[in-house]
Enzyme design. Structure first.
Site, PDB file in Angstrom:
ATOM      1  N   HIS A   1       1.064   6.264   1.821  1.00  0.00           N
ATOM      2  CA  HIS A   1       1.830   7.225   2.629  1.00  0.00           C
ATOM      3  C   HIS A   1       3.017   7.843   1.890  1.00  0.00           C
ATOM      4  CE1 HIS A   1      -1.029   6.765   5.649  1.00  0.00           C
ATOM      5  NE2 HIS A   1      -0.805   5.470   5.771  1.00  0.00           N
TER       6      HIS A   1
ATOM      7  N   HIS B   1      -5.609   3.679  -1.527  1.00  0.00           N
ATOM      8  CA  HIS B   1      -6.923   4.047  -0.983  1.00  0.00           C
ATOM      9  C   HIS B   1      -7.213   5.484  -1.397  1.00  0.00           C
ATOM     10  CE1 HIS B   1      -9.542   4.351   2.956  1.00  0.00           C
ATOM     11  NE2 HIS B   1     -10.229   4.647   1.869  1.00  0.00           N
TER      12      HIS B   1
ATOM     13  N   THR C   1      -7.979   3.587   8.808  1.00  0.00           N
ATOM     14  CA  THR C   1      -9.169   2.737   8.940  1.00  0.00           C
ATOM     15  C   THR C   1      -9.193   2.148  10.348  1.00  0.00           C
ATOM     16  OG1 THR C   1      -8.792   2.189   6.619  1.00  0.00           O
ATOM     17  CG2 THR C   1     -10.457   0.900   7.783  1.00  0.00           C
TER      18      THR C   1
ATOM     19  N   HIS D   1      -3.358  -4.682   7.939  1.00  0.00           N
ATOM     20  CA  HIS D   1      -3.455  -3.495   8.805  1.00  0.00           C
ATOM     21  C   HIS D   1      -2.542  -3.617  10.019  1.00  0.00           C
ATOM     22  CE1 HIS D   1      -4.921   0.213  10.473  1.00  0.00           C
ATOM     23  NE2 HIS D   1      -5.572   0.413   9.350  1.00  0.00           N
TER      24      HIS D   1
ATOM     25  N   HIS E   1       1.996   1.195   5.872  1.00  0.00           N
ATOM     26  CA  HIS E   1       2.659   2.196   6.699  1.00  0.00           C
ATOM     27  C   HIS E   1       4.056   1.768   7.132  1.00  0.00           C
ATOM     28  CE1 HIS E   1       3.466   4.667  10.298  1.00  0.00           C
ATOM     29  NE2 HIS E   1       2.914   5.603   9.561  1.00  0.00           N
TER      30      HIS E   1
ATOM     31  N   ASN F   1       0.859  -1.194   0.000  1.00  0.00           N
ATOM     32  CA  ASN F   1       0.000   0.000   0.000  1.00  0.00           C
ATOM     33  C   ASN F   1       0.894   1.243   0.000  1.00  0.00           C
ATOM     34  OD1 ASN F   1      -1.391   2.287   1.092  1.00  0.00           O
ATOM     35  ND2 ASN F   1      -3.068   0.937   1.664  1.00  0.00           N
TER      36      ASN F   1
ATOM     37  N   ARG G   1      -6.880  12.958   1.184  1.00  0.00           N
ATOM     38  CA  ARG G   1      -5.764  13.408   2.039  1.00  0.00           C
ATOM     39  C   ARG G   1      -4.407  12.902   1.551  1.00  0.00           C
ATOM     40  NH1 ARG G   1      -6.972  10.013   7.530  1.00  0.00           N
ATOM     41  NH2 ARG G   1      -8.954  11.086   7.332  1.00  0.00           N
TER      42      ARG G   1
ATOM     43  N   GLU H   1     -10.974  -9.566   3.673  1.00  0.00           N
ATOM     44  CA  GLU H   1      -9.665  -9.204   4.226  1.00  0.00           C
ATOM     45  C   GLU H   1      -9.843  -9.095   5.732  1.00  0.00           C
ATOM     46  OE1 GLU H   1      -7.838  -5.563   2.831  1.00  0.00           O
ATOM     47  OE2 GLU H   1      -6.314  -5.646   4.410  1.00  0.00           O
TER      48      GLU H   1
ATOM     49  N   ARG I   1      -9.258   8.209  -0.669  1.00  0.00           N
ATOM     50  CA  ARG I   1     -10.201   8.596   0.387  1.00  0.00           C
ATOM     51  C   ARG I   1     -11.085   9.731  -0.101  1.00  0.00           C
ATOM     52  NH1 ARG I   1      -8.490   6.568   5.726  1.00  0.00           N
ATOM     53  NH2 ARG I   1     -10.241   7.781   6.471  1.00  0.00           N
TER      54      ARG I   1
ATOM     55  N   GLU J   1      -8.703   0.472  -2.794  1.00  0.00           N
ATOM     56  CA  GLU J   1      -9.406   0.512  -1.517  1.00  0.00           C
ATOM     57  C   GLU J   1     -10.350   1.710  -1.522  1.00  0.00           C
ATOM     58  OE1 GLU J   1      -6.460  -0.025   1.613  1.00  0.00           O
ATOM     59  OE2 GLU J   1      -7.913   0.887   2.980  1.00  0.00           O
TER      60      GLU J   1
HETATM   61  N1  PXP Z   1      -5.824  -3.092   4.582  1.00  0.00           N
HETATM   62  C1  PXP Z   1      -6.743  -2.123   4.709  1.00  0.00           C
HETATM   63  C2  PXP Z   1      -8.156  -2.452   4.430  1.00  0.00           C
HETATM   64  C3  PXP Z   1      -6.373  -0.816   5.074  1.00  0.00           C
HETATM   65  O1  PXP Z   1      -7.306   0.138   5.223  1.00  0.00           O
HETATM   66  C4  PXP Z   1      -5.007  -0.527   5.267  1.00  0.00           C
HETATM   67  C5  PXP Z   1      -4.585   0.877   5.581  1.00  0.00           C
HETATM   68  O2  PXP Z   1      -4.819   1.706   4.482  1.00  0.00           O
HETATM   69  C6  PXP Z   1      -4.091  -1.567   5.112  1.00  0.00           C
HETATM   70  C7  PXP Z   1      -4.515  -2.844   4.794  1.00  0.00           C
HETATM   71  C8  PXP Z   1      -2.626  -1.346   5.325  1.00  0.00           C
HETATM   72  O3  PXP Z   1      -2.436  -1.006   6.662  1.00  0.00           O
HETATM   73  P1  PXP Z   1      -0.998  -0.476   7.135  1.00  0.00           P
HETATM   74  O4  PXP Z   1      -0.787   0.828   6.430  1.00  0.00           O
HETATM   75  O5  PXP Z   1      -1.162  -0.314   8.601  1.00  0.00           O
HETATM   76  O6  PXP Z   1      -0.009  -1.504   6.745  1.00  0.00           O
END
Ligand code: PXP
Length: 249
Positions: free
Chosen positions: A10, A43, A101, A198, A221, A7, A49, A151, A45, A70
């Site tokens: 960031h 994602h 989230t 997550h 992240h 992902n 952001r 998920e 949003r 996402e």
């Molecule tokens: N899965 C989902 C559904 C999420 O909302 C996120 C955060 O955007 C992630 C995975 C990835 O989470 P992290 O950034 O904490 O690794």
């Protein structure tokens, strides 16, 4: 083997802090793929952001691995998903004031709305994933709505690791991990694809990656945070070299 979908939200968070052009999420996605990412997740949003609309199109065009989109189940995002046609649409709950989230979808409470959203996206040929807590009732409801992927939210496990001093053997960490394992087995038993994500980090990921039946881990992240740290020395060295060169040192 379980796939890693990176992902890149960031990378865009850092760019948006200055509303400028760097760091570039497309370059970030390509670097992630060079590092072995099996898919790229982002994602879009509602408040834009981090990822912007143009990022989604640019990344889709630039990458040669699946793009996972996402999104909240809003009319705007459903239309966007059908236009972009990602490899998978991942429905998450979205709150304007949340930092990230915060929990899984309350599928049980929103069955009618989610069924309609899933149908609209699936009719365009895109499989749809539900981000859910490790709870059998929510998983069952997701199947009833037509989701073909669940998920499992690994956030509570990740928080337990932090709360208990990064002790991966702490009983509460083990309990949270086992809840995820049970949920994964249940998702597979009822015939859906199971992903998870997550809060996963380089420190805690092995406990989740060792669970059988997970198709994809979605991690953002921690990968971006670690990339900043492992790249800091080289970045400063390059800047210093430029300054020295300009002064003919
Ligand atoms: N899965 C989902 C559904 C999420 O909302 C996120 C955060 O955007 C992630 C995975 C990835 O989470 P992290 O950034 O904490 O690794």
């Amino acid at each position: 083997m379980t796939k890693l979908c990176v992902n890149i939200d960031h990378i865009a968070t850092v760019r948006q802090a200055r509303r400028t052009i760097e760091p570039c999420p497309v370059e970030g996605a390509l670097a992630a793929i060079a590092g072995g990412a099996d898919g790229i997740t982002l994602h879009l949003r509602e408040d834009r952001r981090h990822i912007q609309d143009h990022d989604v199109y640019a990344i889709k065009k630039a990458i040669n691995v699946p793009l996972n989109f996402e999104m909240a189940a809003t009319p705007e995002m459903i239309t966007f998903a059908t236009q972009v046609s990602p490899a998978m649409a991942m429905i998450v709950p979205e709150g304007r004031h949340e930092i990230t989230t915060e929990g899984g979808l309350d599928v049980i409470g929103k069955e009618e709305h989610l069924t309609q959203a899933v149908q609209e996206i699936a009719d365009s040929g895109v499989p749809v994933s539900a981000f859910v807590d490790a709870e059998r009732d929510q998983i069952k409801a997701a199947k009833a709505c037509g989701f073909t992927v669940c998920e499992i939210h690994t956030g509570p496990f990740a928080e337990a690791v932090i709360e208990h001093g990064f002790d991966l053997q702490h009983p509460e960490v083990v309990t949270e991990r086992n809840r995820i394992e049970d949920a994964v087995a249940f998702v597979r038993e009822i015939g859906l694809q199971c992903n998870a994500g997550h809060g996963l980090t380089h420190h805690n990921v092995r406990l989740i990656a060792s669970i059988e039946g997970i198709s994809e881990l979605h991690i953002g992240h921690s990968i971006v945070s670690h990339a900043v740290m492992v790249g800091m020395q080289a970045s400063v060295q390059e800047m210093k070299a430029q300054i020295e060169d300009a002064q003919h040192v």
